[in-house]
Design a protein around this motif. Structure first.
Motif: not given
Length: 110
Positions: A39, A42, A45-46, A49-51
């Motif tokens: 996380w 990146k 971000i998971k 693609g979501n926070p």
């Protein structure tokens, strides 16, 4: 609340310590021992693609992990573990009469 229940007591310990956190939350354990590295790399971000949710709490616990030596141990919830059952009772009581405001909380009921 799983994160809060770990963070608040750890924030009271003023000297670096070796601490074992026993929890029935695999989400907390996996977040802090496996997923957090990807996380962070990146940009929080998971993989989908979501926070990352609960990011404010995750970062607070991450800072505590850098200060203390923390070992996470999982115990099955509602399985008769004495201390886990006490924690569940205390959490239910606290939920019925909250005393602390979670500044990062966003109600989904809006």
């Amino acid at each position: 609340m799983e994160f809060q229940g770990i963070i608040l007591p750890l924030e009271e310990i003023q000297v670096p310590s070796e601490i074992e956190v026993v929890t029935d939350s695999q989400y907390v354990i996996n977040s802090m021992t496996k997923w957090i590295y990807g996380w962070e790399r990146k940009g929080w971000i998971k993989g989908d693609g979501n926070p990352v949710g609960n990011l404010d709490l995750i970062k607070r616990l991450q800072a505590l992990m850098r200060y203390h030596s923390i070992k996470f141990t999982w115990v099955r919830g509602h399985s008769g573990d004495y201390y886990n059952e006490i924690c569940d009772q205390l959490a239910l009581q606290a939920a019925k009469s909250p005393t602390e405001v979670d500044v990062g909380f966003l109600s989904r009921l809006k």
